[in-house]
Design an enzyme around this catalytic site. Structure first.
Site, PDB file in Angstrom:
ATOM      1  N   GLU A 156      57.899  43.252  28.967  1.00 59.02           N
ATOM      2  CA  GLU A 156      57.359  42.186  29.814  1.00 59.02           C
ATOM      3  C   GLU A 156      55.853  41.978  29.609  1.00 59.02           C
ATOM      4  OE1 GLU A 156      59.573  44.449  30.715  1.00 59.02           O
ATOM      5  OE2 GLU A 156      61.316  43.192  31.189  1.00 59.02           O
ATOM      6  N   HIS A 205      68.043  44.119  41.354  1.00 55.12           N
ATOM      7  CA  HIS A 205      68.329  42.724  41.009  1.00 55.12           C
ATOM      8  C   HIS A 205      68.181  41.838  42.232  1.00 55.12           C
ATOM      9  CE1 HIS A 205      70.295  45.032  37.829  1.00 55.12           C
ATOM     10  NE2 HIS A 205      70.009  44.001  37.058  1.00 55.12           N
TER      11      HIS A 205
END
Ligand SMILES: Cc1ncc(C[n+]2csc(CCOP(=O)(O)OP(=O)(O)O)c2C)c(N)n1
Ligand SMILES: [Mg+2]
Length: 744
Positions: A474, A544
């Site tokens: 990321e 999530h």
């Protein structure tokens, strides 16, 4: 501003050997090198003196690294190549054309300091005219940005039309320049090679064969920590030697002739398009780490004396004398000229105006393009035909419906903007249709286009140059994008799940949002980071389901938006892409394909301005302020309350979290006298805290009840649906909270 350079001057005491060269360096260049290296050392010494007199506030030196910097600058081209230096690169910057006066302006924090206008510590170089890009204090963050910078140069070379200016969007304010054989130089210390971003940068540069010169300036210490603690086996060259496509050099960086030869070979490799180069230079650190450090606490005298014996400044002086290039008189003359110049520069810098306190808000955001303005407020085209859609692009269930899902309209907006603006590039994890393009060409597969299929079909239409997969890293995504945006590209990158944004946090907090402010508007990096966020997934669990938007709204310089429906998503995303600021675009996963909030395609120019809330439903008894996936839940609760208890709720969807629509909130609370802030993130320190505080502070006299918040519990989200329901705010919780507030 006067710009007295360390001007190489022909020296009368230049006594012989005019024709001889040293690895390509002429005798005149060696004399110039000495003048610059000596000046670099003397600016350090002057700053140290001024610091002791409390006339400057910080000092970090380039001492011991001078020969390397001059050699790199001589092998590269200012204003043509690109430079991501670090704080020891004073001599590099002087040799590129920065002046001692400019550096001393930085030391005193003067308004005219070209690097930051008094906002950054000294030695945090930025010189726009030389392509020296603003740097931070965070060790290593520059490396991925340098990779992105090199990628941008190559992209513009392959897509020259993309460099053209465009009207009415960020392109109007972003000049692009590029060269077919340009190089990006990036430097760092030996300790900084321990940062993960260093390895990520080498990986991408290697894989993409980018023309980047990585210069590791190995002075064997990171403050007090020696190299053998940082680097397994003590030698970084050995560890990186397996990266393909690289040219490697390991050199004595205190010798300008050796260093120049190495940079020449490195530059040749890069300019020829073979890939990146790695220059590992052994240098010394004759002064302590900075003026806040005393190296005698951890380095014995003998070690420090051994270092001093390799000092590049006296070494070059000896070399010039030995080779008969200068005599003592010639040396003395140069040194005296430099001393006088620096004395005069310091006096001028100390008298230079300092920045006015009322300028502190300048350049937090673009001064040129205001995304809250009416320019970004356009009407949706009624039932516009979808611009060339093949009906296959999103894989959504709503293909045949005139009402499109949020997923559909985000995909369509990306496609429209990519058609309109060749500077838009998309990358991230899994965003491509298929990295192995042959499979697509041979029609063996349909392609993926994102784990939520939001970028589906884009690589097929626009090619792998414009839509491609990144490594699973990321920081790489945001860091490279930042470098690209600095050069004028408009990356629209994807972070697959908000839960995994954290490796990019250094780039998102210390770099991207602050590039404009810290460089006093010399540089900017407007780009879009799309992030799938949120819970209510039934099984999403801890990793999530996370929200956490307030962590980013707490960061000045970053725009944060969070749409709750398809039409707003299209309009806000278009504004995000066309505006001149970095934007965090939060997409709620649960809303991607909800029935709630579907809308027809609003046409290729539909925009929603930032900072403008939407009144979902008008009411008179209490105000609910919310956004994202809580909007449909709050609406359901409000409708039930109206039906069952005749309470009239005014429901405000903020849509945009930074900036947010204070006027809409204030107008509503003045009318209803009751406020509830509802959000999906955990309650404490969340986004609602700021809104509640503002209401309490500024609307106290209008309130008939305490300001209330309803949010998730102060836990992470659990997997088992019973637990998830208990943790996240449900319509029933909202109903209860609204009812209590109405009855207060
Ligand atoms: C991410 C980060 N961690 C810690 C620091 C504090 N710090 C500043 S310089 C430095 C040492 C850097 O050593 P090295 O990379 O070898 O460069 P040198 O100063 O020796 O040239 C540290 C730990 C920082 N600026 N950034
Ligand atoms: Mg070091």
């Amino acid at each position: 501003m006067a710009t007295t350079k360390v001007d190489p001057k022909l020296n009368e005491n230049h006594i012989s050997n005019e024709a001889k060269t040293y690895e390509g360096l002429t005798t005149q260049q060696l004399i110039d090198a000495y003048r610059i290296m000596f000046a670099s050392r003397r600016v350090d010494d002057r700053e140290i003196l001024l610091k002791r007199q409390q006339k400057v506030f910080f000092q970090i030196s380039g001492a011991g690294h001078e020969a390397l910097g001059v050699a790199a600058a001589f092998a590269l081209r200012p204003g043509y190549d690109w430079f991501y230096p670090y704080y020891r690169d004073r001599a590099l910057c002087l040799a590129l054309g920065a002046t001692p006066y400019e550096m001393l302006l930085g030391a005193v924090g003067a308004a005219d300091d070209p690097s930051s206008g008094g906002r950054q510590m000294p030695s945090h170089w930025a010189f726009k005219r030389l392509n020296v890009v603003t740097q931070s204090s965070a060790t290593g963050t520059q490396i991925l940005q340098a990779v992105g910078c090199a990628e941008a140069g190559r992209y513009f070379y392959r897509h020259p039309k993309a460099a053209q200016k465009g009207d009415g969007d960020y392109r109007q304010f972003k000049d692009v320049q590029f060269q077919g054989d340009e190089i990006t130089y990036v430097s760092l210390g030996d300790g900084t090679t321990s940062e993960g971003e260093f390895w990520e940068a080498l990986n991408s540069a290697s894989n993409r064969r980018l023309p980047v010169i990585f210069c590791v300036q190995d002075n064997e210490y990171a403050i007090s920590v020696p190299v053998e603690v940082q680097t397994a086996g003590g030698n970084i060259s050995r560890l990186v030697s397996g990266f393909p496509n690289f040219h490697f050099e390991e050199i004595d960086g205190t010798d300008p002739v050796v260093a120049y030869a190495a940079f020449q070979r490195a530059a040749e490799h890069c300019r020829a398009g073979h890939g990146p180069a790695f220059v590992h230079a052994h240098v010394i650190r004759p002064y302590s780490h900075s003026l806040s450090d005393d190296e005698r606490l951890y380095r014995p005298d003998a070690e420090r004396r051994a270092d001093a014996a390799r000092d590049p400044v006296p070494r070059l002086q000896m070399f010039l004398l030995r080779e008969g290039i200068l005599d003592e008189k010639g040396i003395n003359r140069i040194e005296q000229e430099v001393e006088e110049q620096i004395q005069a520069d310091a006096d001028r810098a100390l008298a230079a105006p300092i920045p006015q306190p009322d300028t502190i808000y300048h350049y937090v955001y673009s001064p040129d393009l205001d995304p809250t303005s009416s320019a970004f407020n356009t009407q949706a085209a009624s039932a516009a035909p979808e611009n060339g859609t093949d009906g296959k692009s999103t894989g959504s269930a709503s293909k045949s419906s005139p009402n499109k899902t949020m997923a559909d309209l985000i995909n369509t907006t990306l496609r429209d903007e990519m058609r309109r603006d060749e500077r838009v590039v998309i990358f991230g994890e899994d965003v491509a249709d298929c990295s192995r393009e042959d499979y697509l060409k041979q029609k063996l597969i349909k392609g993926k286009g994102g784990v939520f299929k939001l970028t589906s079909g884009l690589q097929i239409e626009f090619g792998a140059d414009r839509v491609f997969n990144s490594p699973l890293a990321e920081a790489t995504i945001v860091g490279r994008a930042t470098g690209m945006a600095t050069r004028g590209l408009k990356p629209v990158v994807e972070i697959q799940f908000f839960d995994y944004i954290w490796p990019a946090m250094m780039q998102l907090r210390d770099e991207l949002p602050i590039i404009r402010w810290r460089s006093n508007n010399a540089f900017s990096a407007p780009l879009v980071v799309r992030v799938a966020i949120g819970g209510y997934l039934t099984g999403g669990a801890i990793y999530h389901s996370q929200c956490g938007e307030s962590i980013f709204t707490h960061t000045p310089g970053l725009r944060v938006v969070f749409p709750s429906n398809a039409l707003d998503a299209a309009g806000l995303l278009r504004t995000a892409i066309r505006c001149d600021d970095p934007v965090l675009f939060l997409e709620h996963k649960r809303l991607y394909r909800e029935t709630y909030g579907r809308a027809p395609y609003p046409g290729p120019n539909y925009m929603v301005p930032f900072g403008k809330a939407k009144t979902v439903q008008a009411g008179t008894d209490l105000t609910v302020i919310t956004y994202g996936a809580v909007v449909p839940r709050a609406l359901q609760a409000a409708q039930k309350l109206e039906r069952e208890h005749h309470v009239s709720v005014e429901l405000i969807d903020l849509r945009s979290l930074n900036p947010f629509d204070w006027e809409a909130i204030a107008a509503s609370v003045k009318k209803t006298n009751r406020a509830l802030i509802a959000y999906e993130d955990s309650l404490s320190w969340g986004y609602g805290a700021e809104i509640a505080a503002r209401i309490a502070d500024q609307l106290f006299h209008h309130l008939d009840a305490p300001v209330k918040r309803i949010a998730a519990t102060d836990t992470f989200v659990a997997y088992q649906p019973i637990l998830e329901n208990a943790i996240l705010p449900q319509a029933s919780d909202l109903f209860r909270a609204m009812k209590e507030l109405a009855e207060f």
